[in-house]
Design an enzyme around this catalytic site. Structure first.
Site, PDB file in Angstrom:
ATOM      1  N   TYR A  34       0.575  -1.410   0.124  1.00 39.33           N
ATOM      2  CA  TYR A  34       0.381   0.150   0.168  1.00 39.33           C
ATOM      3  C   TYR A  34       0.838   1.248   0.380  1.00 39.33           C
ATOM      4  O   TYR A  34       2.358   1.172   0.204  1.00 39.33           O
ATOM      5  CB  TYR A  34      -0.751   0.057   1.515  1.00 39.33           C
ATOM      6  N   LYS A 149       6.302  -1.611   2.287  1.00 39.45           N
ATOM      7  CA  LYS A 149       4.754  -0.892   2.821  1.00 39.45           C
ATOM      8  C   LYS A 149       3.275  -2.265   2.614  1.00 39.45           C
ATOM      9  O   LYS A 149       3.685  -1.762   2.336  1.00 39.45           O
ATOM     10  CB  LYS A 149       4.679   0.027   2.447  1.00 39.45           C
ATOM     11  N   GLU A 181      11.380   2.537  14.417  1.00 37.77           N
ATOM     12  CA  GLU A 181      10.451   3.936  13.863  1.00 37.77           C
ATOM     13  C   GLU A 181       9.628   3.741  15.095  1.00 37.77           C
ATOM     14  O   GLU A 181       9.237   2.872  15.738  1.00 37.77           O
ATOM     15  CB  GLU A 181      10.128   3.752  12.766  1.00 37.77           C
ATOM     16  N   LEU A 205      11.477   1.578   7.473  1.00 34.70           N
ATOM     17  CA  LEU A 205      10.336   1.857   5.789  1.00 34.70           C
ATOM     18  C   LEU A 205      11.060   3.060   5.935  1.00 34.70           C
ATOM     19  O   LEU A 205      10.777   3.983   7.024  1.00 34.70           O
ATOM     20  CB  LEU A 205       8.897   2.346   6.352  1.00 34.70           C
TER      21      LEU A 205
HETATM   22  N1  PDD Z   1       2.863   5.357   7.459  1.00 35.10           N
HETATM   23  N2  PDD Z   1       7.524   4.279   9.226  1.00 35.10           N
HETATM   24  C1  PDD Z   1       6.171   3.374   9.448  1.00 35.10           C
HETATM   25  C2  PDD Z   1       6.480   1.824   9.512  1.00 35.10           C
HETATM   26  C3  PDD Z   1       5.227   3.978   8.297  1.00 35.10           C
HETATM   27  O1  PDD Z   1       3.938   3.644   7.771  1.00 35.10           O
HETATM   28  C4  PDD Z   1       5.006   4.652   7.816  1.00 35.10           C
HETATM   29  C5  PDD Z   1       3.862   6.180   7.274  1.00 35.10           C
HETATM   30  C6  PDD Z   1       6.483   6.219   7.656  1.00 35.10           C
HETATM   31  C7  PDD Z   1       6.484   7.387   7.468  1.00 35.10           C
HETATM   32  O2  PDD Z   1       6.455   7.541   5.483  1.00 35.10           O
HETATM   33  P1  PDD Z   1       6.525   8.354   5.126  1.00 35.10           P
HETATM   34  O3  PDD Z   1       7.000   9.519   5.867  1.00 35.10           O
HETATM   35  O4  PDD Z   1       6.382   8.196   3.572  1.00 35.10           O
HETATM   36  O5  PDD Z   1       4.809   8.751   5.395  1.00 35.10           O
HETATM   37  C8  PDD Z   1       7.311   5.507   8.168  1.00 35.10           C
HETATM   38  C9  PDD Z   1       1.466   5.701   6.640  1.00 35.10           C
HETATM   39  C10 PDD Z   1       1.035   7.437   7.126  1.00 35.10           C
HETATM   40  C11 PDD Z   1       0.524   4.735   7.018  1.00 35.10           C
HETATM   41  O6  PDD Z   1       0.488   3.659   7.104  1.00 35.10           O
HETATM   42  O7  PDD Z   1      -0.755   5.394   6.927  1.00 35.10           O
END
Ligand code: PDD
Length: 282
Positions: A34, A149, A181, A205
């Site tokens: 996703y 992801k 994270e 991620l």
């Molecule tokens: N999540 N690490 C994890 C585990 C995440 O799920 C996310 C983002 C990030 C930050 O990535 P980005 O800067 O690309 O949003 C780091 C999204 C927002 C979600 O699962 O809804």
């Protein structure tokens, strides 16, 4: 009731009418990828970078991407145009498709399931930005391919629930004593004016905000270092920050009840937050 249009397998349909098979491998195995793209004033923010990560994820698990980048962008635009609010979080998901339940990839390659929706973006409140948020910590018990992801998010769900049960904004995870994270965000620390982030490897991620924050640091002359960060370094940091599509950049002022720095959002947060607000409307 709001019933926005979503895209499912070639058709724009009201959300309430969107249906998939119970044999979808996303439902059965969490076999899918996703992406979440922030949208400001109906304009996706850094969509090409988000799509590049999405395509990398799909490719790394052997799902066939049926559409060109151009087609994805135009489908996202159509969903975003029809959504009720100006600021949104566009959500894309692809699964390996529908097939009888066998763990290995089906012998006859199924047609991947493609889904796009967009929800209202609820950014951090003014109070969160002015006063900062509380976090708790937990051992990172997820798999070792966190750079993907994946929609298999049970570990992340349990970490988020841990935060919710402690009335915290996020759970900061550690693996073998090193910072990884949050449940759905990247985590940063500041020491003596330098911003530190964990290495971009299989344990986190790589957020789209990871690269953006590197850019903003370069523009603002904030030294940036990517390295393993110990638990002690997190607890003794001057500042701790979270970043994600939804959290933007959020300052952390307590961790497990211990005060971070002087207990208030710090100067590096303020600079990065101001730069982020400019970047997101550029
Ligand atoms: N999540 N690490 C994890 C585990 C995440 O799920 C996310 C983002 C990030 C930050 O990535 P980005 O800067 O690309 O949003 C780091 C999204 C927002 C979600 O699962 O809804």
């Amino acid at each position: 009731m709001d019933d926005p249009f979503v895209y499912l397998n070639g058709t724009m349909t009201p959300l309430s009418e969107a249906r998939i098979s119970v044999l979808d491998r996303g439902f059965i195995f969490g076999d899918g990828i996703y992406e979440v793209i922030p949208v400001y004033r109906r304009k996706p923010f850094r969509p090409v970078q988000h799509l590049a990560r999405f395509f990398r994820g799909i490719e790394s698990v052997g799902i066939r991407n049926p559409y060109s980048e151009e087609k994805w962008l135009s489908l996202i635009d159509e969903i975003v145009r029809n959504a009720p609010t100006e600021d949104q979080l566009a959500y894309l998901q692809m699964t390996r498709g529908v097939a009888p339940r066998t763990h290995a990839f089906p012998a006859k390659e199924p047609v991947p399931t493609v889904f796009i929706m967009s929800n209202p973006l609820i950014p951090p409140t003014a109070e969160m930005l002015e006063k900062g948020v509380a976090c708790v910590t937990m051992e990172d018990k997820r798999w070792l391919r966190c750079e993907i992801k994946s929609i298999s998010l049970l570990g992340n769900v349990l970490a988020a629930q841990n935060a919710a049960e402690h009335a915290a904004n996020e759970t900061i995870q550690f693996r073998d004593g090193s910072l990884t994270e949050g449940s759905s965000s990247n985590v940063w620390i500041v020491r003596d004016g330098t911003l530190f982030g964990p290495p971009k490897d299989n344990l986190i991620l790589e957020g789209i905000r990871y690269h953006l924050i590197e850019e903003l640091c370069a523009e603002d002359n904030i030294p940036f270092v990517s390295k393993r960060i110990t638990r002690d370094e997190v607890f003794s940091a001057d500042e701790v920050l979270l970043s994600s599509a939804a959290k933007e950049i959020t300052p952390v002022v307590t961790i497990d009840g211990n005060t971070v720095g002087n207990g208030r959002p710090g100067p590096i947060f303020k600079k990065l937050q101001a730069a982020y607000q400019v970047a997101k409307y550029a």
